[in-house]
Design an enzyme around this catalytic site. Structure first.
Site, PDB file in Angstrom:
ATOM      1  N   LYS A   1      -0.405   1.294  -7.114  1.00 58.04           N
ATOM      2  CA  LYS A   1      -1.313   0.167  -7.404  1.00 58.04           C
ATOM      3  C   LYS A   1      -0.720  -0.713  -8.502  1.00 58.04           C
ATOM      4  CE  LYS A   1      -4.389   0.891  -4.387  1.00 58.04           C
ATOM      5  NZ  LYS A   1      -4.521  -0.044  -3.272  1.00 58.04           N
TER       6      LYS A   1
ATOM      7  N   SER B   1      -7.300  -0.825  -8.670  1.00 56.52           N
ATOM      8  CA  SER B   1      -8.228   0.247  -9.035  1.00 56.52           C
ATOM      9  C   SER B   1      -8.261   0.407 -10.549  1.00 56.52           C
ATOM     10  CB  SER B   1      -7.713   1.539  -8.390  1.00 56.52           C
ATOM     11  OG  SER B   1      -8.322   2.650  -8.978  1.00 56.52           O
TER      12      SER B   1
ATOM     13  N   TYR C   1      -0.286   7.667  -6.713  1.00 61.37           N
ATOM     14  CA  TYR C   1      -1.227   6.675  -6.154  1.00 61.37           C
ATOM     15  C   TYR C   1      -1.417   5.521  -7.142  1.00 61.37           C
ATOM     16  CZ  TYR C   1      -5.668   4.401  -5.110  1.00 61.37           C
ATOM     17  OH  TYR C   1      -6.644   3.455  -4.898  1.00 61.37           O
TER      18      TYR C   1
HETATM   19  P1  NAD Z   1      -9.967   3.570   3.564  1.00 64.61           P
HETATM   20  O1  NAD Z   1      -8.966   4.653   3.718  1.00 64.61           O
HETATM   21  O2  NAD Z   1     -11.337   3.809   4.063  1.00 64.61           O
HETATM   22  O3  NAD Z   1      -9.422   2.225   4.215  1.00 64.61           O
HETATM   23  C1  NAD Z   1      -8.055   1.898   4.254  1.00 64.61           C
HETATM   24  C2  NAD Z   1      -7.764   1.312   5.625  1.00 64.61           C
HETATM   25  O4  NAD Z   1      -6.380   0.954   5.675  1.00 64.61           O
HETATM   26  C3  NAD Z   1      -8.019   2.300   6.769  1.00 64.61           C
HETATM   27  O5  NAD Z   1      -8.761   1.662   7.775  1.00 64.61           O
HETATM   28  C4  NAD Z   1      -6.611   2.661   7.257  1.00 64.61           C
HETATM   29  O6  NAD Z   1      -6.593   2.965   8.631  1.00 64.61           O
HETATM   30  C5  NAD Z   1      -5.838   1.391   6.922  1.00 64.61           C
HETATM   31  N1  NAD Z   1      -4.401   1.601   6.700  1.00 64.61           N
HETATM   32  C6  NAD Z   1      -3.803   2.529   5.919  1.00 64.61           C
HETATM   33  N2  NAD Z   1      -2.472   2.374   5.940  1.00 64.61           N
HETATM   34  C7  NAD Z   1      -2.219   1.308   6.758  1.00 64.61           C
HETATM   35  C8  NAD Z   1      -1.038   0.656   7.174  1.00 64.61           C
HETATM   36  N3  NAD Z   1       0.155   1.076   6.773  1.00 64.61           N
HETATM   37  N4  NAD Z   1      -1.154  -0.399   8.018  1.00 64.61           N
HETATM   38  C9  NAD Z   1      -2.373  -0.830   8.447  1.00 64.61           C
HETATM   39  N5  NAD Z   1      -3.521  -0.236   8.081  1.00 64.61           N
HETATM   40  C10 NAD Z   1      -3.443   0.815   7.243  1.00 64.61           C
HETATM   41  O7  NAD Z   1      -9.989   3.198   1.997  1.00 64.61           O
HETATM   42  P2  NAD Z   1     -11.055   2.358   1.175  1.00 64.61           P
HETATM   43  O8  NAD Z   1     -11.841   3.294   0.355  1.00 64.61           O
HETATM   44  O9  NAD Z   1     -11.740   1.383   2.050  1.00 64.61           O
HETATM   45  O10 NAD Z   1     -10.070   1.603   0.180  1.00 64.61           O
HETATM   46  C11 NAD Z   1      -9.552   0.312   0.468  1.00 64.61           C
HETATM   47  C12 NAD Z   1      -8.569  -0.073  -0.610  1.00 64.61           C
HETATM   48  O11 NAD Z   1      -9.222  -0.026  -1.886  1.00 64.61           O
HETATM   49  C13 NAD Z   1      -7.373   0.853  -0.710  1.00 64.61           C
HETATM   50  O12 NAD Z   1      -6.229   0.077  -0.991  1.00 64.61           O
HETATM   51  C14 NAD Z   1      -7.709   1.734  -1.891  1.00 64.61           C
HETATM   52  O13 NAD Z   1      -6.562   2.229  -2.538  1.00 64.61           O
HETATM   53  C15 NAD Z   1      -8.483   0.783  -2.784  1.00 64.61           C
HETATM   54  N6  NAD Z   1      -9.415   1.462  -3.687  1.00 64.61           N
HETATM   55  C16 NAD Z   1     -10.343   2.323  -3.174  1.00 64.61           C
HETATM   56  C17 NAD Z   1     -11.211   2.995  -4.034  1.00 64.61           C
HETATM   57  C18 NAD Z   1     -12.221   3.990  -3.503  1.00 64.61           C
HETATM   58  O14 NAD Z   1     -12.739   4.794  -4.278  1.00 64.61           O
HETATM   59  N7  NAD Z   1     -12.566   3.977  -2.218  1.00 64.61           N
HETATM   60  C19 NAD Z   1     -11.145   2.761  -5.417  1.00 64.61           C
HETATM   61  C20 NAD Z   1     -10.197   1.853  -5.901  1.00 64.61           C
HETATM   62  C21 NAD Z   1      -9.335   1.210  -5.018  1.00 64.61           C
END
Ligand code: NAD
Ligand code: UDP
Length: 336
Positions: free
Chosen positions: A152, A124, A148
């Site tokens: 990362k 991120s 958080y």
């Molecule tokens: P999200 O919460 O929609 O998706 C994460 C998925 O991971 C979910 O389906 C959840 O059920 C699953 N999950 C969580 N912990 C788990 C575990 N221990 N074992 C198996 N599954 C697990 O989030 P997103 O927005 O799709 O983000 C995806 C990734 O991108 C994350 O790592 C997040 O930190 C990163 N990210 C997101 C953003 C944003 O703004 N959405 C920005 C930068 C980085």
């Protein structure tokens, strides 16, 4: 080629699974459904006209990971799984370290045991901390301001150490800016289980009548209209960035790239965009700045272009149109 997608039932994961299926990859989703939706995966299959495999499991469970990797003969991994709510990470940090750090180590351990050494990791722009220059290039200093962000950066560092110890790995670290929007079909999108903390899902919930007004966190920033500016990127562009990164994992490598558009838009611009897309009023209330927020943040996306031949193609109009389309067709998300 079969790709294991951890967290594939979540927001960015589901859009990426769809692009993978459409491009002809076989997909195995590994998700514990803590924040993901089985319905999202059913809809992904519907849009793609192809099926994927789903393994319900936790990335802290090495046995389950090894089983999935071996059973389906996965050759590469895209690793989305983790927790992402910054506020929760401050009030209750341990689940973040367990899920995001221990979970990632367990995944890497399972991969090494299976001889699968190609991984794309969801990082991120939060790893850049307060921007010291703009646009942000990948060589910007890395500092974090909350647990958080620390998880990362820890996983990024673990991946760098791993590559230095064993350069036969192929590792792509993708630093996302602000993912927004939804698939243009209106069938899949972001469905936060709690009150959204991010701007765009919040505005869309106000527009559809689920929330009375948007609180604007600060209107006295040194920006064009006083509100915070961010690099919003359409989730479909972001998903395609993963396919470009996957193609670059053919040989041993380690890279970190920004996935952003290189443009920034203010809170008021995004409110206007959604107002226009929805034809609805979006009441707002002005509040003081949210702690820890930067005034302006946007990417230099040129390295992604030169390394991956990827660049964002969808603008703020498409972002607002698709954010609205998803929310108006699914006012209560996947439970609609
Ligand atoms: P999200 O919460 O929609 O998706 C994460 C998925 O991971 C979910 O389906 C959840 O059920 C699953 N999950 C969580 N912990 C788990 C575990 N221990 N074992 C198996 N599954 C697990 O989030 P997103 O927005 O799709 O983000 C995806 C990734 O991108 C994350 O790592 C997040 O930190 C990163 N990210 C997101 C953003 C944003 O703004 N959405 C920005 C930068 C980085
Ligand atoms: N923001 C806002 N009201 C909200 C949510 C966000 O005014 O309810 C502002 C926030 O201050 C920032 C921008 O919108 O300037 C983007 O915030 P978001 O949380 O989506 O992303 P991040 O701050 O993590 O980049």
């Amino acid at each position: 080629m079969t790709i294991l997608v951890t967290g594939g039932a979540g927001y960015i994961g589901s859009h990426t699974c769809l692009e993978l299926l459409t491009a002809g990859y076989d997909v195995v989703v590994f998700d514990n459904f803590l924040n993901g939706h089985e319905e999202a995966l059913r809809r992904v299959e519907k849009i793609a006209g192809r099926s994927l495999r789903v393994v319900e499991g936790d990335i802290q469970d090495k046995v389950a990971l090894v089983h999935a990797l071996r059973t389906y003969q996965c050759t590469k991994v895209i690793h989305f799984a983790g927790l992402k709510a910054v506020g929760d990470s401050v009030s209750d940090p341990l689940p973040f370290y367990k899920n995001n750090v221990f979970g990632s180590i367990t995944l890497l351990d399972a991969m090494a045991e299976c001889g699968v050494k190609s991984i794309i990791f969801s990082s991120s722009a939060t790893v850049y901390g307060d921007p010291q220059w703009l646009p942000i290039t990948e060589d910007h200093p890395l500092t974090v301001k909350n647990p958080y962000g620390r998880t990362k950066l820890m996983v990024e560092n673990i991946l760098r150490d791993l590559f230095h110890a064993d350069p036969s790995w192929s590792i792509g670290i993708l630093r996302y800016f602000n993912p927004v929007g939804a698939h243009p079909s209106g069938l899949i999108g972001e469905d936060p289980r709690n009150e959204p903390t991010n701007l765009m899902p919040y505005i869309a919930q106000v527009a559809v009548g689920l929330r009375p007004y948007l609180r604007i966190w600060g209107d006295d920033y040194p920006t064009l209209d006083g509100t915070g500016e961010r690099d919003y990127i359409h989730v479909v562009d972001l998903a395609r960035g993963h396919l470009a990164a996957l193609a670059a994992l053919g040989a041993p490598t380690l890279f970190s790239v920004n996935l952003g558009t290189g443009e920034s838009h203010s809170v008021l611009e995004m409110v206007d965009g959604l107002k226009h897309a929805s034809g609805r009023e979006i009441p707002t209330e002005r509040h003081s700045r949210r702690e820890g927020d930067a005034a302006t943040c946007y990417a230099d996306p040129s390295f992604a272009k030169s390394l991956l031949n990827w660049e964002a193609s969808l603008g703020i109009q498409e972002m607002c149109r698709d954010q609205w389309n998803w929310r108006v067709n699914n006012p209560n998300g996947y439970d609609t």
